[in-house]
Design a protein around this motif. Structure first.
Motif, PDB file in Angstrom:
ATOM      1  N   THR A   1       0.721  -1.080   0.109  1.00  0.00           N
ATOM      2  CA  THR A   1       0.023   0.041   0.032  1.00  0.00           C
ATOM      3  C   THR A   1       0.975   1.179  -0.071  1.00  0.00           C
ATOM      4  O   THR A   1       0.721   2.347  -0.679  1.00  0.00           O
ATOM      5  N   HIS A   2       1.916   1.196   0.779  1.00  0.00           N
ATOM      6  CA  HIS A   2       2.797   2.269   1.048  1.00  0.00           C
ATOM      7  C   HIS A   2       3.326   2.629  -0.381  1.00  0.00           C
ATOM      8  O   HIS A   2       3.750   3.686  -0.916  1.00  0.00           O
ATOM      9  N   ARG A   3       3.850   1.445  -1.138  1.00  0.00           N
ATOM     10  CA  ARG A   3       4.691   1.572  -2.240  1.00  0.00           C
ATOM     11  C   ARG A   3       3.843   1.996  -3.268  1.00  0.00           C
ATOM     12  O   ARG A   3       4.397   2.902  -4.248  1.00  0.00           O
TER      13      ARG A   3
ATOM     14  N   MET B   1       0.120   5.093  -1.612  1.00  0.00           N
ATOM     15  CA  MET B   1       0.421   6.024  -0.966  1.00  0.00           C
ATOM     16  C   MET B   1       1.406   6.880  -1.832  1.00  0.00           C
ATOM     17  O   MET B   1       1.201   7.919  -1.932  1.00  0.00           O
ATOM     18  N   HIS B   2       2.260   6.082  -2.389  1.00  0.00           N
ATOM     19  CA  HIS B   2       3.248   6.762  -3.346  1.00  0.00           C
ATOM     20  C   HIS B   2       2.770   6.648  -4.811  1.00  0.00           C
ATOM     21  O   HIS B   2       3.523   6.625  -5.604  1.00  0.00           O
ATOM     22  N   GLY B   3       1.525   6.422  -4.747  1.00  0.00           N
ATOM     23  CA  GLY B   3       0.885   6.159  -6.268  1.00  0.00           C
ATOM     24  C   GLY B   3      -0.238   7.168  -6.401  1.00  0.00           C
ATOM     25  O   GLY B   3      -0.163   8.282  -5.946  1.00  0.00           O
TER      26      GLY B   3
ATOM     27  N   PHE C   1      -2.735  12.395  -0.326  1.00  0.00           N
ATOM     28  CA  PHE C   1      -2.888  12.272   1.134  1.00  0.00           C
ATOM     29  C   PHE C   1      -1.658  11.919   1.744  1.00  0.00           C
ATOM     30  O   PHE C   1      -1.512  12.065   3.014  1.00  0.00           O
ATOM     31  N   HIS C   2      -0.606  11.401   1.210  1.00  0.00           N
ATOM     32  CA  HIS C   2       0.709  10.981   2.156  1.00  0.00           C
ATOM     33  C   HIS C   2       1.555  12.174   1.773  1.00  0.00           C
ATOM     34  O   HIS C   2       2.478  12.189   2.700  1.00  0.00           O
ATOM     35  N   GLU C   3       1.342  13.146   0.733  1.00  0.00           N
ATOM     36  CA  GLU C   3       2.406  13.943   0.655  1.00  0.00           C
ATOM     37  C   GLU C   3       2.729  14.873   1.803  1.00  0.00           C
ATOM     38  O   GLU C   3       3.868  15.023   2.034  1.00  0.00           O
TER      39      GLU C   3
ATOM     40  N   HIS D   1       2.847  14.298   5.006  1.00  0.00           N
ATOM     41  CA  HIS D   1       3.471  13.373   5.538  1.00  0.00           C
ATOM     42  C   HIS D   1       5.245  13.383   5.452  1.00  0.00           C
ATOM     43  O   HIS D   1       5.934  12.997   6.276  1.00  0.00           O
ATOM     44  N   HIS D   2       5.367  13.740   4.093  1.00  0.00           N
ATOM     45  CA  HIS D   2       6.785  13.957   3.628  1.00  0.00           C
ATOM     46  C   HIS D   2       7.518  15.101   3.772  1.00  0.00           C
ATOM     47  O   HIS D   2       8.451  15.236   3.399  1.00  0.00           O
ATOM     48  N   GLN D   3       6.321  16.078   4.213  1.00  0.00           N
ATOM     49  CA  GLN D   3       7.099  17.370   4.114  1.00  0.00           C
ATOM     50  C   GLN D   3       7.803  17.502   5.657  1.00  0.00           C
ATOM     51  O   GLN D   3       7.255  17.021   6.862  1.00  0.00           O
TER      52      GLN D   3
ATOM     53  N   VAL E   1      15.211   7.111   6.891  1.00  0.00           N
ATOM     54  CA  VAL E   1      15.637   7.082   5.186  1.00  0.00           C
ATOM     55  C   VAL E   1      14.550   7.123   4.224  1.00  0.00           C
ATOM     56  O   VAL E   1      14.759   7.736   3.459  1.00  0.00           O
ATOM     57  N   HIS E   2      13.424   6.417   4.381  1.00  0.00           N
ATOM     58  CA  HIS E   2      12.249   6.587   3.863  1.00  0.00           C
ATOM     59  C   HIS E   2      12.094   8.306   3.675  1.00  0.00           C
ATOM     60  O   HIS E   2      11.659   8.494   2.584  1.00  0.00           O
ATOM     61  N   HIS E   3      11.980   8.796   4.751  1.00  0.00           N
ATOM     62  CA  HIS E   3      11.734  10.168   4.827  1.00  0.00           C
ATOM     63  C   HIS E   3      12.553  11.035   3.886  1.00  0.00           C
ATOM     64  O   HIS E   3      12.591  12.397   4.030  1.00  0.00           O
TER      65      HIS E   3
HETATM   66 ZN   LIG Z   1       6.020   7.360   2.484  1.00  0.00          ZN
END
Ligand SMILES: [Zn+2]
Ligand SMILES: [Zn+2]
Ligand SMILES: [Zn+2]
Length: 149
Positions: free
Chosen positions: A24-26, A29-31, A36-38, A40-42, A124-126
């Motif tokens: 789901t994440h790959r 959320m990154h699809g 909605f996930h963006e 969270h990466h700020q 690392v993901h972030h």
């Molecule tokens: Zn992510």
């Protein structure tokens, strides 16, 4: 013997949820749900709630349905699949939102190698602020190199 079977179903569901989460994440959320996930990466995102929290709601729905049908005419295996999903959700919240992102200041100074490894991997993901080129999409199972200090 039903008890052992139910425990096995719960544990298996828990493990499968890590795979479901990774996928789901790959890919979601990154699809197509990157909107909605963006946030969270700020870096330094300070609001109490994030758009990303919608995923807790999304994952709660199958769990609620499984509980609902899992007590239909006595407890059946669906209840324990629901329980596995719920336990995974709680673990995910404790590791991702509390331990890593410090939404609550609990177990901040952990010395546990496993937890420290999980935190390193997710940092690392972030490092990737964008939708593409992500890594470490898992949460409770990450590459072994992160556990070496
Ligand atoms: Zn992510
Ligand atoms: Zn995160
Ligand atoms: Zn990412």
């Amino acid at each position: 013997m039903m008890v052992l079977l139910y425990i096995a179903i719960t544990l298996l569901t828990f493990v499968c949820m890590e795979a479901v989460t990774w996928l789901t994440h790959r890919f979601v959320m990154h699809g197509f749900m990157w909107y909605f996930h963006e946030d969270h990466h700020q870096p330094k995102y300070q609001n109490t709630f994030e758009r990303n929290d919608i995923f807790f709601v999304i994952f709660a729905i199958p769990s609620i349905l499984l509980f609902y049908f899992g007590v239909d005419g006595g407890v059946n295996y669906l209840f324990f699949i629901g329980l596995g999903v719920l336990l995974y959700g709680i673990s995910y919240f404790l590791v991702h939102d509390v331990l890593i992102h410090q939404r609550f200041k609990w177990f901040k100074k952990t010395k546990n190698k496993y937890l420290i490894g999980l935190r390193k991997a997710h940092k690392v993901h972030h490092k990737h602020l964008g939708k593409e080129d992500g890594e470490c999409f898992g949460m409770l199972f990450v590459p072994f190199k992160y556990f070496k200090i």
